[in-house]
Write a protein that holds these residues in place. Structure first.
Motif, PDB file in Angstrom:
ATOM      1  N   UNK A 280       0.699  -1.197  -0.240  1.00 41.39           N
ATOM      2  CA  UNK A 280       0.141   0.009  -0.072  1.00 41.39           C
ATOM      3  C   UNK A 280       0.997   1.450   0.051  1.00 41.39           C
ATOM      4  N   UNK A 281       2.038   1.294   0.848  1.00 43.95           N
ATOM      5  CA  UNK A 281       2.680   2.619   0.926  1.00 43.95           C
ATOM      6  C   UNK A 281       3.669   2.649  -0.386  1.00 43.95           C
ATOM      7  N   UNK A 282       4.040   1.597  -1.048  1.00 43.67           N
ATOM      8  CA  UNK A 282       4.672   1.657  -2.350  1.00 43.67           C
ATOM      9  C   UNK A 282       3.856   2.053  -3.559  1.00 43.67           C
ATOM     10  N   UNK A 283       2.432   1.583  -3.261  1.00 46.64           N
ATOM     11  CA  UNK A 283       1.533   2.159  -4.467  1.00 46.64           C
ATOM     12  C   UNK A 283       1.296   3.473  -4.205  1.00 46.64           C
TER      13      UNK A 283
ATOM     14  N   UNK B 107       3.186  13.786   9.354  1.00 44.30           N
ATOM     15  CA  UNK B 107       2.733  12.626  10.348  1.00 44.30           C
ATOM     16  C   UNK B 107       2.818  11.219   9.753  1.00 44.30           C
ATOM     17  N   UNK B 108       2.807  11.186   8.429  1.00 47.26           N
ATOM     18  CA  UNK B 108       2.782   9.373   8.141  1.00 47.26           C
ATOM     19  C   UNK B 108       4.033   8.973   8.562  1.00 47.26           C
ATOM     20  N   UNK B 109       5.203   9.561   8.578  1.00 47.62           N
ATOM     21  CA  UNK B 109       6.471   8.682   8.920  1.00 47.62           C
ATOM     22  C   UNK B 109       6.462   8.484  10.447  1.00 47.62           C
ATOM     23  N   UNK B 110       5.877   9.475  11.134  1.00 45.50           N
ATOM     24  CA  UNK B 110       5.796   9.268  12.623  1.00 45.50           C
ATOM     25  C   UNK B 110       4.885   8.504  12.980  1.00 45.50           C
ATOM     26  N   UNK B 111       3.662   8.301  12.402  1.00 44.46           N
ATOM     27  CA  UNK B 111       2.744   7.281  12.581  1.00 44.46           C
ATOM     28  C   UNK B 111       3.073   5.715  12.463  1.00 44.46           C
ATOM     29  N   UNK B 112       3.920   5.598  11.233  1.00 46.36           N
ATOM     30  CA  UNK B 112       4.359   4.317  10.897  1.00 46.36           C
ATOM     31  C   UNK B 112       5.555   3.829  11.894  1.00 46.36           C
TER      32      UNK B 112
ATOM     33  N   UNK C 273      -1.809   5.971  10.309  1.00 50.41           N
ATOM     34  CA  UNK C 273      -1.215   5.944   9.185  1.00 50.41           C
ATOM     35  C   UNK C 273      -2.145   5.761   7.962  1.00 50.41           C
ATOM     36  N   UNK C 274      -3.004   4.838   8.319  1.00 52.58           N
ATOM     37  CA  UNK C 274      -4.055   4.568   7.191  1.00 52.58           C
ATOM     38  C   UNK C 274      -4.893   5.769   6.934  1.00 52.58           C
ATOM     39  N   UNK C 275      -5.345   6.384   8.132  1.00 54.34           N
ATOM     40  CA  UNK C 275      -5.991   7.541   7.955  1.00 54.34           C
ATOM     41  C   UNK C 275      -5.338   8.701   7.036  1.00 54.34           C
ATOM     42  N   UNK C 276      -4.155   8.965   7.391  1.00 56.21           N
ATOM     43  CA  UNK C 276      -3.342   9.785   6.437  1.00 56.21           C
ATOM     44  C   UNK C 276      -3.301   9.466   4.985  1.00 56.21           C
TER      45      UNK C 276
ATOM     46  N   UNK D  84      -5.280   2.798   1.904  1.00 55.65           N
ATOM     47  CA  UNK D  84      -5.573   2.784   3.468  1.00 55.65           C
ATOM     48  C   UNK D  84      -6.216   1.458   3.918  1.00 55.65           C
ATOM     49  N   UNK D  85      -6.989   1.037   3.281  1.00 54.52           N
ATOM     50  CA  UNK D  85      -7.734  -0.353   3.721  1.00 54.52           C
ATOM     51  C   UNK D  85      -6.663  -1.431   3.753  1.00 54.52           C
TER      52      UNK D  85
END
Length: 90
Positions: free
Chosen positions: A8-11, A24-29, A37-40, A64-65
């Motif tokens: 999902x992250x690569x896509x 915030x994505x990196x921090x969430x991960x 992270x999914x919400x972002x 996200x799903x």
């Protein structure tokens, strides 16, 4: 990260060009906050030619799903429904 999260992250990264704009994505991960992270990702870029795009919004939701999935198996990258394109006019 499990294989679905990596996919999902690569896509997402491939389709939007970078993760630089996703504060915030990196921090969430890094903190293991999969839900955040999914919400972002879900609220990420969903515009084409400066206009909101339903196909991209749906794609972000699928990414996200997939990211939120707890499965350890790899799923195919999210794809738009058959017949829909990014340049579809409203």
């Amino acid at each position: 990260m499990n294989e679905n999260q990596k996919a999902a992250l690569a896509d997402y990264t491939y389709n939007v060009g970078s993760l630089a704009g996703l504060h915030g994505l990196k921090d969430a991960i890094d903190s293991g906050d999969t839900k955040r992270a999914a919400e972002i990702i879900k609220n990420g870029i969903a515009t084409a030619q400066g206009r909101p795009n339903a196909v991209l919004k749906a794609r972000r939701a699928r990414e996200a799903a997939l990211f939120a999935s707890t499965s350890t198996t790899t799923s195919a990258p999210p794809t738009p429904p058959q017949g829909e394109t990014l340049n579809k006019q409203s």
